[in-house]
Design a protein around this motif. Structure first.
Motif, PDB file in Angstrom:
ATOM      1  N   HIS A  19       0.817  -1.215   0.000  1.00  0.00           N
ATOM      2  CA  HIS A  19       0.000   0.000   0.000  1.00  0.00           C
ATOM      3  C   HIS A  19       0.850   1.263   0.000  1.00  0.00           C
ATOM      4  CE1 HIS A  19      -3.855  -1.938   0.323  1.00  0.00           C
ATOM      5  NE2 HIS A  19      -3.491  -2.606   1.394  1.00  0.00           N
ATOM      6  N   GLU A  20       1.955   1.264   0.742  1.00  0.00           N
ATOM      7  CA  GLU A  20       2.731   2.487   0.928  1.00  0.00           C
ATOM      8  C   GLU A  20       3.849   2.659  -0.090  1.00  0.00           C
ATOM      9  OE1 GLU A  20       1.807   4.751   2.818  1.00  0.00           O
ATOM     10  OE2 GLU A  20       0.318   3.681   4.004  1.00  0.00           O
ATOM     11  N   ARG A  25       7.332   4.650   5.260  1.00  0.00           N
ATOM     12  CA  ARG A  25       5.893   4.843   5.468  1.00  0.00           C
ATOM     13  C   ARG A  25       5.232   3.566   5.970  1.00  0.00           C
ATOM     14  NH1 ARG A  25       6.180   7.695   0.483  1.00  0.00           N
ATOM     15  NH2 ARG A  25       5.124   5.986  -0.597  1.00  0.00           N
ATOM     16  N   ARG A  29       3.059   3.126   9.376  1.00  0.00           N
ATOM     17  CA  ARG A  29       1.726   2.518   9.317  1.00  0.00           C
ATOM     18  C   ARG A  29       1.598   1.361  10.304  1.00  0.00           C
ATOM     19  NH1 ARG A  29      -1.665   1.558   3.950  1.00  0.00           N
ATOM     20  NH2 ARG A  29      -3.241   0.088   4.661  1.00  0.00           N
ATOM     21  N   SER A  98      -5.794   0.792  10.421  1.00  0.00           N
ATOM     22  CA  SER A  98      -5.333   1.722   9.393  1.00  0.00           C
ATOM     23  C   SER A  98      -6.305   1.699   8.218  1.00  0.00           C
ATOM     24  CB  SER A  98      -3.936   1.331   8.900  1.00  0.00           C
ATOM     25  OG  SER A  98      -2.989   1.456   9.931  1.00  0.00           O
ATOM     26  N   VAL A 100      -6.996   3.541   4.174  1.00  0.00           N
ATOM     27  CA  VAL A 100      -6.443   4.321   3.072  1.00  0.00           C
ATOM     28  C   VAL A 100      -7.595   4.786   2.194  1.00  0.00           C
ATOM     29  CG1 VAL A 100      -4.853   4.374   1.115  1.00  0.00           C
ATOM     30  CG2 VAL A 100      -4.345   2.914   3.083  1.00  0.00           C
ATOM     31  N   ASP A 108      -8.694  15.825  -2.016  1.00  0.00           N
ATOM     32  CA  ASP A 108      -8.063  15.663  -0.705  1.00  0.00           C
ATOM     33  C   ASP A 108      -7.777  17.000  -0.030  1.00  0.00           C
ATOM     34  OD1 ASP A 108      -6.330  15.554  -3.043  1.00  0.00           O
ATOM     35  OD2 ASP A 108      -4.650  15.533  -1.643  1.00  0.00           O
ATOM     36  N   MET A 116      -9.501  14.027   7.907  1.00  0.00           N
ATOM     37  CA  MET A 116      -8.384  13.692   8.786  1.00  0.00           C
ATOM     38  C   MET A 116      -8.513  14.376  10.145  1.00  0.00           C
ATOM     39  SD  MET A 116      -4.993  13.436   6.426  1.00  0.00           S
ATOM     40  CE  MET A 116      -4.587  11.834   5.711  1.00  0.00           C
ATOM     41  N   THR A 127      -4.995   5.121  12.087  1.00  0.00           N
ATOM     42  CA  THR A 127      -4.113   5.733  11.089  1.00  0.00           C
ATOM     43  C   THR A 127      -4.886   5.887   9.783  1.00  0.00           C
ATOM     44  OG1 THR A 127      -2.133   4.736  12.058  1.00  0.00           O
ATOM     45  CG2 THR A 127      -1.966   5.507   9.781  1.00  0.00           C
ATOM     46  N   THR A 129      -4.629   7.267   5.919  1.00  0.00           N
ATOM     47  CA  THR A 129      -3.751   7.688   4.843  1.00  0.00           C
ATOM     48  C   THR A 129      -4.569   8.242   3.690  1.00  0.00           C
ATOM     49  OG1 THR A 129      -2.092   6.020   5.407  1.00  0.00           O
ATOM     50  CG2 THR A 129      -1.980   6.951   3.188  1.00  0.00           C
ATOM     51  N   ARG A 131      -4.393   9.042  -0.107  1.00  0.00           N
ATOM     52  CA  ARG A 131      -3.554   8.717  -1.259  1.00  0.00           C
ATOM     53  C   ARG A 131      -4.045   9.475  -2.487  1.00  0.00           C
ATOM     54  NH1 ARG A 131      -1.646   3.004  -1.608  1.00  0.00           N
ATOM     55  NH2 ARG A 131      -0.146   4.048  -0.277  1.00  0.00           N
TER      56      ARG A 131
END
Length: 302
Positions: A19-20, A25, A29, A98, A100, A108, A116, A127, A129, A131
């Motif tokens: 994913h990262e 990163r 995560r 987490s 995403v 975003d 966020m 967490t 993320t 993207r």
């Protein structure tokens, strides 16, 4: 390697790297150190007999074997997560999960930042993320299962995802009032008199410019930048303007003194839409995250 024999901790490391696309990163995560993630990657490479992730200038890119493993492993881990949890239960206050969320079109900057902040407030150990997905590649990103939910400005539909309209938007013009005397509204011939900044992705994916050319107009582009994030600084220092979605203009307007001028609606209202997997009902965490996004829809009408 038989995936069924993979250590579950290694599976989590693999998916974090998938994913990262970055060891650092992935470590963040997973709440691990970079050396720990690197050591796990070495073990994965030995067990799989493949490099899995190759370091390039664009990050850790997966091999074809890694892509094959990811398509199976992501589904297995998600199934286990649902099976081991109680349906309908998710405690954001204590969860360490987490998520995403993939965004295109610069959404975003508006929804992502609001989401966020809200998640941080009610789920301090989660967490999240954000993207950025390149124009036209959201479908591929979903196929690779690199994101949990998608927010897109493109007319993408999939039989395995539900589509929910969040808002519609129009294009507006923004500029620094200390350098350019923008009125409250601009006609197309007035707009085309200004030197302008263009987002690089808009060279091929700008419905606005396509409609503009069909009406016999063309803009004078003096600067091309990689993302919307470059606009506030450049507009603050140069006698240029930019045509952006109104959600971008509102987001930047909260942080800067940029002035917004309305434009003739030559492409019609466009939708910002949320795509969520049809299996979301079995995942209380994703259902919670989707609800958070829907609850924030009021920011679009502010």
């Amino acid at each position: 390697m038989n995936i069924s024999r993979m250590d579950l901790n290694l599976a989590q490391v693999f998916l974090a790297l998938w994913h990262e696309r970055s060891v650092s990163r992935a470590a963040i995560r997973l709440a691990l150190t970079q050396p720990a993630v690197s050591a796990s990657l070495r073990r994965l490479r030995v067990q799989c007999g493949d490099e899995l992730f190759v370091r390039t200038r664009y990050g850790m890119q997966p091999t074809s074997r890694a892509t094959e493993i990811a398509s199976v492993l992501d589904e297995c881990v998600n199934t286990m997560r649902i099976a081991l949890g109680k349906p309908g239960e998710f405690d954001p206050a204590s969860s360490t999960r987490s998520f995403v969320v993939g965004y295109d079109g610069g959404v975003d900057y508006a929804l992502g930042s609001q989401l966020m902040a809200r998640v941080r407030e009610v789920a301090p150990n989660v967490t999240l993320t954000a993207r950025t997905v390149a124009p036209g590649t959201m479908n591929l990103t979903l196929d690779r299962k690199e994101i949990d939910l998608a927010v897109t400005i493109y007319p993408l539909t999939r039989p395995d995802y539900a589509t929910i309209s969040l808002t519609s938007y129009r294009m507006v013009c923004v500029g620094n009032p200390a350098l350019v005397n923008l009125p409250d509204s601009l006609q197309l011939e007035e707009l085309c008199q200004w030197d302008q900044i263009l987002i690089e992705g808009a060279r091929q994916h700008s419905a606005f410019d396509h409609a503009l050319r069909n009406l016999g107009f063309s803009r004078t582009i003096r600067l091309v930048v990689p993302s919307f994030g470059h606009l506030p600084l450049l507009l603050g220092k140069s006698r240029t303007v930019a045509v952006v979605p109104e959600y971008i203009a509102r987001a930047f307007g909260e942080m800067t003194d940029l002035r917004i001028a309305s434009l003739p609606d030559i492409i019609g209202p466009r939708d910002v839409r949320l795509l969520s997997p049809l299996t979301i009902g079995g995942d209380a965490g994703l259902h919670w995250l989707q609800s958070m996004i829907l609850d924030l829809h009021a920011i679009w009408s502010a």
